[in-house]
Design a protein around this motif. Sequence first.
Motif, PDB file in Angstrom:
ATOM      1  N   VAL A  28      20.953  28.952  89.084  1.00 22.28           N
ATOM      2  CA  VAL A  28      22.019  29.445  88.196  1.00 22.28           C
ATOM      3  C   VAL A  28      21.400  30.005  86.929  1.00 22.28           C
ATOM      4  CG1 VAL A  28      24.085  28.835  86.874  1.00 22.28           C
ATOM      5  CG2 VAL A  28      23.679  27.763  89.105  1.00 22.28           C
ATOM      6  N   SER A  29      20.479  29.254  86.349  1.00 22.08           N
ATOM      7  CA  SER A  29      19.822  29.685  85.113  1.00 22.08           C
ATOM      8  C   SER A  29      19.101  31.011  85.297  1.00 22.08           C
ATOM      9  CB  SER A  29      18.844  28.598  84.655  1.00 22.08           C
ATOM     10  OG  SER A  29      18.082  29.039  83.561  1.00 22.08           O
ATOM     11  N   ALA A  30      18.375  31.153  86.389  1.00 21.64           N
ATOM     12  CA  ALA A  30      17.619  32.392  86.630  1.00 21.64           C
ATOM     13  C   ALA A  30      18.556  33.576  86.841  1.00 21.64           C
ATOM     14  CB  ALA A  30      16.703  32.206  87.839  1.00 21.64           C
ATOM     15  N   VAL A  31      19.660  33.360  87.565  1.00 21.69           N
ATOM     16  CA  VAL A  31      20.633  34.433  87.787  1.00 21.69           C
ATOM     17  C   VAL A  31      21.262  34.866  86.465  1.00 21.69           C
ATOM     18  CG1 VAL A  31      22.881  34.980  88.805  1.00 21.69           C
ATOM     19  CG2 VAL A  31      21.136  33.826  90.178  1.00 21.69           C
ATOM     20  N   VAL A  32      21.680  33.890  85.657  1.00 23.01           N
ATOM     21  CA  VAL A  32      22.321  34.215  84.380  1.00 23.01           C
ATOM     22  C   VAL A  32      21.336  34.916  83.445  1.00 23.01           C
ATOM     23  CG1 VAL A  32      23.418  33.239  82.325  1.00 23.01           C
ATOM     24  CG2 VAL A  32      24.025  32.370  84.601  1.00 23.01           C
ATOM     25  N   LYS A  33      20.092  34.462  83.417  1.00 24.92           N
ATOM     26  CA  LYS A  33      19.080  35.107  82.571  1.00 24.92           C
ATOM     27  C   LYS A  33      18.877  36.558  82.998  1.00 24.92           C
ATOM     28  CE  LYS A  33      15.511  35.064  79.641  1.00 24.92           C
ATOM     29  NZ  LYS A  33      14.867  36.352  79.860  1.00 24.92           N
ATOM     30  N   LEU A  34      18.844  36.806  84.294  1.00 26.00           N
ATOM     31  CA  LEU A  34      18.699  38.173  84.800  1.00 26.00           C
ATOM     32  C   LEU A  34      19.894  39.029  84.357  1.00 26.00           C
ATOM     33  CD1 LEU A  34      17.287  40.270  86.628  1.00 26.00           C
ATOM     34  CD2 LEU A  34      18.567  39.295  88.551  1.00 26.00           C
ATOM     35  N   CYS A  35      21.089  38.489  84.484  1.00 25.11           N
ATOM     36  CA  CYS A  35      22.284  39.239  84.079  1.00 25.11           C
ATOM     37  C   CYS A  35      22.309  39.458  82.568  1.00 25.11           C
ATOM     38  CB  CYS A  35      23.546  38.497  84.534  1.00 25.11           C
ATOM     39  SG  CYS A  35      23.799  38.498  86.325  1.00 25.11           S
ATOM     40  N   TYR A  36      21.889  38.466  81.818  1.00 25.73           N
ATOM     41  CA  TYR A  36      21.862  38.600  80.352  1.00 25.73           C
ATOM     42  C   TYR A  36      20.905  39.719  79.940  1.00 25.73           C
ATOM     43  CZ  TYR A  36      21.342  37.249  75.440  1.00 25.73           C
ATOM     44  OH  TYR A  36      21.315  37.240  74.066  1.00 25.73           O
ATOM     45  N   ASP A  37      19.737  39.737  80.529  1.00 22.67           N
ATOM     46  CA  ASP A  37      18.740  40.754  80.172  1.00 22.67           C
ATOM     47  C   ASP A  37      19.213  42.163  80.520  1.00 22.67           C
ATOM     48  OD1 ASP A  37      17.087  38.791  79.233  1.00 22.67           O
ATOM     49  OD2 ASP A  37      15.829  38.707  81.030  1.00 22.67           O
ATOM     50  N   ASN A  38      20.070  42.264  81.545  1.00 22.62           N
ATOM     51  CA  ASN A  38      20.531  43.574  82.005  1.00 22.62           C
ATOM     52  C   ASN A  38      21.973  43.890  81.593  1.00 22.62           C
ATOM     53  OD1 ASN A  38      18.385  44.826  84.076  1.00 22.62           O
ATOM     54  ND2 ASN A  38      18.352  42.594  84.287  1.00 22.62           N
ATOM     55  N   GLY A  39      22.595  42.999  80.826  1.00 24.41           N
ATOM     56  CA  GLY A  39      23.965  43.237  80.355  1.00 24.41           C
ATOM     57  C   GLY A  39      25.002  43.237  81.459  1.00 24.41           C
ATOM     58  N   ILE A  40      24.759  42.471  82.519  1.00 27.26           N
ATOM     59  CA  ILE A  40      25.659  42.455  83.682  1.00 27.26           C
ATOM     60  C   ILE A  40      26.688  41.342  83.536  1.00 27.26           C
ATOM     61  CG2 ILE A  40      25.748  42.025  86.183  1.00 27.26           C
ATOM     62  CD1 ILE A  40      22.919  43.292  86.308  1.00 27.26           C
ATOM     63  N   ALA A  41      27.943  41.676  83.751  1.00 27.32           N
ATOM     64  CA  ALA A  41      29.034  40.715  83.604  1.00 27.32           C
ATOM     65  C   ALA A  41      29.051  39.724  84.768  1.00 27.32           C
ATOM     66  CB  ALA A  41      30.369  41.443  83.519  1.00 27.32           C
ATOM     67  N   ILE A  42      29.431  38.471  84.447  1.00 28.62           N
ATOM     68  CA  ILE A  42      29.467  37.376  85.426  1.00 28.62           C
ATOM     69  C   ILE A  42      30.860  36.753  85.434  1.00 28.62           C
ATOM     70  CG2 ILE A  42      28.525  35.123  86.058  1.00 28.62           C
ATOM     71  CD1 ILE A  42      26.038  35.855  84.376  1.00 28.62           C
ATOM     72  N   VAL A  43      31.436  36.580  86.623  1.00 28.45           N
ATOM     73  CA  VAL A  43      32.662  35.808  86.779  1.00 28.45           C
ATOM     74  C   VAL A  43      32.301  34.501  87.479  1.00 28.45           C
ATOM     75  CG1 VAL A  43      34.955  35.679  87.822  1.00 28.45           C
ATOM     76  CG2 VAL A  43      34.129  37.857  86.908  1.00 28.45           C
ATOM     77  N   PRO A  44      32.255  33.365  86.752  1.00 29.36           N
ATOM     78  CA  PRO A  44      31.982  32.082  87.408  1.00 29.36           C
ATOM     79  C   PRO A  44      33.183  31.668  88.263  1.00 29.36           C
ATOM     80  CG  PRO A  44      31.631  31.975  85.021  1.00 29.36           C
ATOM     81  CD  PRO A  44      32.392  33.223  85.300  1.00 29.36           C
ATOM     82  N   GLN A  45      32.908  31.019  89.389  1.00 29.52           N
ATOM     83  CA  GLN A  45      34.004  30.664  90.296  1.00 29.52           C
ATOM     84  C   GLN A  45      33.707  29.352  91.009  1.00 29.52           C
ATOM     85  OE1 GLN A  45      35.221  32.747  94.299  1.00 29.52           O
ATOM     86  NE2 GLN A  45      36.166  33.914  92.628  1.00 29.52           N
ATOM     87  N   GLY A  46      34.750  28.523  91.101  1.00 30.25           N
ATOM     88  CA  GLY A  46      34.658  27.298  91.879  1.00 30.25           C
ATOM     89  C   GLY A  46      35.391  27.488  93.194  1.00 30.25           C
ATOM     90  N   GLY A  47      36.495  26.753  93.376  1.00 34.97           N
ATOM     91  CA  GLY A  47      37.250  26.854  94.614  1.00 34.97           C
ATOM     92  C   GLY A  47      38.207  28.019  94.665  1.00 34.97           C
ATOM     93  N   ASN A  48      38.331  28.764  93.560  1.00 31.30           N
ATOM     94  CA  ASN A  48      39.201  29.944  93.495  1.00 31.30           C
ATOM     95  C   ASN A  48      40.659  29.583  93.808  1.00 31.30           C
ATOM     96  OD1 ASN A  48      39.795  32.643  93.029  1.00 31.30           O
ATOM     97  ND2 ASN A  48      39.354  33.280  95.119  1.00 31.30           N
ATOM     98  N   THR A  49      41.121  28.465  93.245  1.00 33.58           N
ATOM     99  CA  THR A  49      42.501  28.033  93.468  1.00 33.58           C
ATOM    100  C   THR A  49      43.366  28.189  92.222  1.00 33.58           C
ATOM    101  OG1 THR A  49      41.958  25.741  92.882  1.00 33.58           O
ATOM    102  CG2 THR A  49      41.786  26.354  95.208  1.00 33.58           C
ATOM    103  N   GLY A  50      42.829  28.799  91.171  1.00 35.32           N
ATOM    104  CA  GLY A  50      43.579  28.940  89.925  1.00 35.32           C
ATOM    105  C   GLY A  50      44.783  29.851  90.074  1.00 35.32           C
ATOM    106  N   LEU A  51      45.719  29.709  89.136  1.00 36.29           N
ATOM    107  CA  LEU A  51      46.975  30.450  89.195  1.00 36.29           C
ATOM    108  C   LEU A  51      47.114  31.514  88.108  1.00 36.29           C
ATOM    109  CD1 LEU A  51      49.355  27.437  89.936  1.00 36.29           C
ATOM    110  CD2 LEU A  51      48.431  29.100  91.564  1.00 36.29           C
ATOM    111  N   MET A  52      46.106  31.656  87.234  1.00 30.05           N
ATOM    112  CA  MET A  52      46.182  32.628  86.154  1.00 30.05           C
ATOM    113  C   MET A  52      45.148  33.740  86.264  1.00 30.05           C
ATOM    114  SD  MET A  52      48.705  31.906  84.082  1.00 30.05           S
ATOM    115  CE  MET A  52      49.688  31.411  85.481  1.00 30.05           C
ATOM    116  N   GLY A  53      44.418  33.793  87.367  1.00 25.44           N
ATOM    117  CA  GLY A  53      43.429  34.844  87.554  1.00 25.44           C
ATOM    118  C   GLY A  53      42.134  34.624  86.809  1.00 25.44           C
TER     119      GLY A  53
END
Length: 492
Positions: free
Chosen positions: A68-93
């Motif tokens: 997780v840390s390595a992925v986030v660091k890569l995205c941070y260095d490249n300005g790439i947006a991240i949507v964290p997700q668990g079970g994807n059962t939320g009701l507000m998007g």
Amino acid sequence: MPGAALPTAPSIPSAPVTSAVLDRLRAIVGDKGLIVDEQDKLPFVTDWRGTLAGQAAAIVRPAITAEVSAVVKLCYDNGIAIVPQGGNTGLMGGATPWPMHRGIVLSLGRMNQVLNIDPVGYAMTVEAGCILETLQDTAARHDRLFPLSLGAQGSCMIGGNLSTNAGGVQVLRYGNARNLVLGLEVVLANGDIWDGLRALKKDNTGYDLKHLFMGAEGTLGIITKAVLKLWPAPKDVCTAWLAIRDPKAAIDLLSEAHAASDDNVGSCELISRACTDMVLRHIPGTQDPLKAETEWYLLLEWSSARPRQDGGTGMSDRMEQFLADQLEAGRVLDAVIAQTEAQSRNMWRIRESVAEASRTEGPGLSYDVSVAVSRIPEFIASGFEAVLAILPAIRPYPLGHIGDGNVHFSFMGPKGMDLGTLSQYSAAITRAVNDLVTSMGGSISAEHGIGIEKLDELQHYRSRTELDIMRTIKRALDPKNIMNPGKVLRLG
């Protein structure tokens, strides 16, 4: 709110996931941790209700915190947006990417290990991708209780529960998700790992950082592990289904139930006859616990960690006497106490299947709000009046966790009305409901969070000072706005 128009899209980072970045992602998580096929991505970019859909260049599924840390660091260095997700059962998007999202969805589903359980210390250390029901079962095998309980518990993940500060049916006794946590591990927006996995009930060393991330919906960092509180397993449980006079009777009844049960009220759920009938129509195997001529029911459960002794007074005895008193007072019209576990499960299945049944019933509007417990009857009456004045044929389907003031103020569209037509009324109804809630000192989001759908509502109802504080925190912890951008808070 199915049927509600989405807010105007916010400004979010648009840096693309290049082929070089994809190669580096694959090197970090392996082939089984990376999904790029459009069909395979669909379950991750579509919300549970099927009403919101976005896009992502890739679904990234790390297996350990270091990944997780390595992925986030890569995205941070490249300005790439991240949507964290668990079970994807939320009701507000909150876990669904915007349609213009060009970054990744980071799914925690592979991080699903129970790392440690300490029955003596009443604590359990787990990874964020653990299914809630698995944690409940694990605690039970050690004669302990993890009390977070909600309808999606068979598929929702604890990381998402904590990120949204989930509520559920036992908040009355145990509190929201944030009250069930001793410590967290969080990957920050730049890839740094904050290790706050301390199983301490007392730690008064400055700011309590874990509370920043619970309820933030992944906008400040990604929860990867948690130390959860446990309680003694219940040994004496009594579940009852009550036909009641009206919501005022429910409030008065609950007030007296605390003393009558020796403060052992676990849950108190207000359910309308309309909700009950809808579940019976659409959920196979459910049975009406009590046929009675009333518009209102109460699901009441008392539990104690002390086993009932032979010849002693248990929860069922106390409940019987309590209900007899409430019948005499005219608050309860009829009641049935579950005599078997199957009868209790049927009662709970009705309550927990309302959201599922509503998807089958048709287009509707739902408002997850809270007011002071004593004002729930007033809110329901005034809310009905306000909404029916806008759309007289709309069908109310209210229910709620009345012990903590949380009402799911729901409506199904008039029979024969399609989603597009209902959407034309959505803005006016939303404003009427939320204005009423605010005028009564309540909250426009009791437990479901803000996500995408209440983005503008938060902006409208929270004070400038509150919003400025939130933006200051967001900018300090996520200066590039890559963590779940466009959710919860507008930065402009």
